[in-house]
Motif scaffolding. Structure first.
Motif, PDB file in Angstrom:
ATOM      1  N   ILE A 122      17.044 -43.611   0.085  1.00  0.00           N
ATOM      2  CA  ILE A 122      16.311 -44.712   0.709  1.00  0.00           C
ATOM      3  C   ILE A 122      16.587 -46.021  -0.028  1.00  0.00           C
ATOM      4  O   ILE A 122      16.847 -47.057   0.603  1.00  0.00           O
ATOM      5  N   LEU A 123      16.572 -45.985  -1.363  1.00  0.00           N
ATOM      6  CA  LEU A 123      16.850 -47.208  -2.127  1.00  0.00           C
ATOM      7  C   LEU A 123      18.273 -47.708  -1.917  1.00  0.00           C
ATOM      8  O   LEU A 123      18.500 -48.918  -1.820  1.00  0.00           O
ATOM      9  N   CYS A 124      19.236 -46.798  -1.807  1.00  0.00           N
ATOM     10  CA  CYS A 124      20.619 -47.206  -1.529  1.00  0.00           C
ATOM     11  C   CYS A 124      20.737 -47.846  -0.154  1.00  0.00           C
ATOM     12  O   CYS A 124      21.465 -48.832   0.024  1.00  0.00           O
ATOM     13  N   THR A 125      20.026 -47.309   0.809  1.00  0.00           N
ATOM     14  CA  THR A 125      20.038 -47.874   2.156  1.00  0.00           C
ATOM     15  C   THR A 125      19.431 -49.272   2.153  1.00  0.00           C
ATOM     16  O   THR A 125      19.981 -50.200   2.756  1.00  0.00           O
ATOM     17  N   ILE A 126      18.311 -49.418   1.462  1.00  0.00           N
ATOM     18  CA  ILE A 126      17.667 -50.733   1.383  1.00  0.00           C
ATOM     19  C   ILE A 126      18.573 -51.723   0.653  1.00  0.00           C
ATOM     20  O   ILE A 126      18.711 -52.873   1.070  1.00  0.00           O
ATOM     21  N   LYS A 133      24.168 -56.965   3.412  1.00  0.00           N
ATOM     22  CA  LYS A 133      23.845 -57.440   4.770  1.00  0.00           C
ATOM     23  C   LYS A 133      24.269 -56.437   5.847  1.00  0.00           C
ATOM     24  O   LYS A 133      24.738 -56.813   6.919  1.00  0.00           O
ATOM     25  N   GLU A 134      24.125 -55.150   5.520  1.00  0.00           N
ATOM     26  CA  GLU A 134      24.441 -54.101   6.495  1.00  0.00           C
ATOM     27  C   GLU A 134      23.455 -54.204   7.662  1.00  0.00           C
ATOM     28  O   GLU A 134      22.288 -54.515   7.482  1.00  0.00           O
ATOM     29  N   LYS A 135      23.949 -53.953   8.835  1.00  0.00           N
ATOM     30  CA  LYS A 135      23.110 -53.944  10.026  1.00  0.00           C
ATOM     31  C   LYS A 135      22.785 -52.497  10.376  1.00  0.00           C
ATOM     32  O   LYS A 135      23.691 -51.697  10.605  1.00  0.00           O
ATOM     33  N   GLN A 140      19.202 -45.347  12.671  1.00  0.00           N
ATOM     34  CA  GLN A 140      19.177 -45.475  11.214  1.00  0.00           C
ATOM     35  C   GLN A 140      17.828 -46.004  10.733  1.00  0.00           C
ATOM     36  O   GLN A 140      17.298 -45.545   9.724  1.00  0.00           O
ATOM     37  N   TRP A 141      17.268 -46.972  11.474  1.00  0.00           N
ATOM     38  CA  TRP A 141      15.937 -47.472  11.146  1.00  0.00           C
ATOM     39  C   TRP A 141      14.901 -46.353  11.267  1.00  0.00           C
ATOM     40  O   TRP A 141      14.043 -46.206  10.391  1.00  0.00           O
ATOM     41  N   GLY A 143      15.431 -43.143  11.000  1.00  0.00           N
ATOM     42  CA  GLY A 143      15.660 -42.220   9.897  1.00  0.00           C
ATOM     43  C   GLY A 143      15.091 -42.740   8.585  1.00  0.00           C
ATOM     44  O   GLY A 143      14.489 -41.986   7.817  1.00  0.00           O
ATOM     45  N   LEU A 144      15.267 -44.025   8.324  1.00  0.00           N
ATOM     46  CA  LEU A 144      14.737 -44.632   7.115  1.00  0.00           C
ATOM     47  C   LEU A 144      13.212 -44.573   7.091  1.00  0.00           C
ATOM     48  O   LEU A 144      12.605 -44.188   6.085  1.00  0.00           O
ATOM     49  N   ILE A 145      12.591 -44.907   8.200  1.00  0.00           N
ATOM     50  CA  ILE A 145      11.128 -44.885   8.285  1.00  0.00           C
ATOM     51  C   ILE A 145      10.594 -43.461   8.149  1.00  0.00           C
ATOM     52  O   ILE A 145       9.638 -43.213   7.408  1.00  0.00           O
ATOM     53  N   VAL A 146      11.220 -42.510   8.836  1.00  0.00           N
ATOM     54  CA  VAL A 146      10.796 -41.107   8.735  1.00  0.00           C
ATOM     55  C   VAL A 146      10.953 -40.616   7.292  1.00  0.00           C
ATOM     56  O   VAL A 146      10.087 -39.913   6.767  1.00  0.00           O
ATOM     57  N   GLY A 147      12.027 -41.001   6.624  1.00  0.00           N
ATOM     58  CA  GLY A 147      12.235 -40.606   5.228  1.00  0.00           C
ATOM     59  C   GLY A 147      11.161 -41.152   4.310  1.00  0.00           C
ATOM     60  O   GLY A 147      10.637 -40.434   3.451  1.00  0.00           O
ATOM     61  N   VAL A 148      10.819 -42.421   4.479  1.00  0.00           N
ATOM     62  CA  VAL A 148       9.773 -43.035   3.652  1.00  0.00           C
ATOM     63  C   VAL A 148       8.431 -42.352   3.900  1.00  0.00           C
ATOM     64  O   VAL A 148       7.697 -42.024   2.963  1.00  0.00           O
TER      65      VAL A 148
END
Length: 158
Positions: A122-126, A133-135, A140-141, A143-148
């Motif tokens: 998660i930290l690498c993605t952020i 400036k990755e979009k 992906q959003w 997945g990130l939210i579910v992971g958090v």
């Protein structure tokens, strides 16, 4: 960029690296459950020396070029940037592993391992989002939210 399909050797390497990554946490937990749990420096020094030697041997075997081509430029002069980068990465890795080794002994495994492993993704993605400036795409959003959220639920006791 060229799109290439993953090969069987790439898949086998990924599986091997997954087991190696799992092994780090398991060894940390085993060490912290032993009578030697206060010997953090000795354990980490031994581990880092073994990893450095194995990495050097593998890089010499796998390298098709001169093993020192990264350190030496075309004029056979020492290129300082890769050396400084290696030192910074090594020190940062050492600090993180010392902290993880300590935490492996004081935090229950059911919380420690998912937070350490999931948290780094998660930290690498952020970081990729903020620094590079990755979009992120919609999935992906999600997945990130579910992971958090999943990591947050690990901290709750029901």
């Amino acid at each position: 960029s060229q799109e290439r399909k993953a090969s069987i050797s790439w898949f086998i390497l990924c599986i091997f690296l997954m087991f190696c990554s799992c092994g780090i946490g398991l060894f940390q937990k085993i060490h912290q459950a032993s009578n030697y749990k206060l010997e953090l420096k000795g354990f980490l020094t031994t581990a880092f020396i073994v990893v450095a030697v194995v990495s050097l041997i593998i890089s010499l075997i796998m390298s098709r070029k001169n093993a020192f081509s990264v350190i030496l430029n075309q004029n056979k002069k020492i290129n300082v940037k890769p050396i400084i980068t290696m030192i910074i990465v090594g020190v940062a890795t050492g600090v993180v592993n010392r902290l993880n080794l300590y935490l492996a002994g004081v935090i229950p495994s059911a919380i420690f391992f998912p937070v350490v492993n999931g948290g780094s993704i998660i930290l690498c993605t952020i970081a990729a989002f903020i620094i590079f400036k990755e979009k992120l795409q919609k999935l992906q959003w999600i997945g990130l939210i579910v992971g958090v959220v999943a990591l947050a639920f690990l901290c709750f006791r029901f």
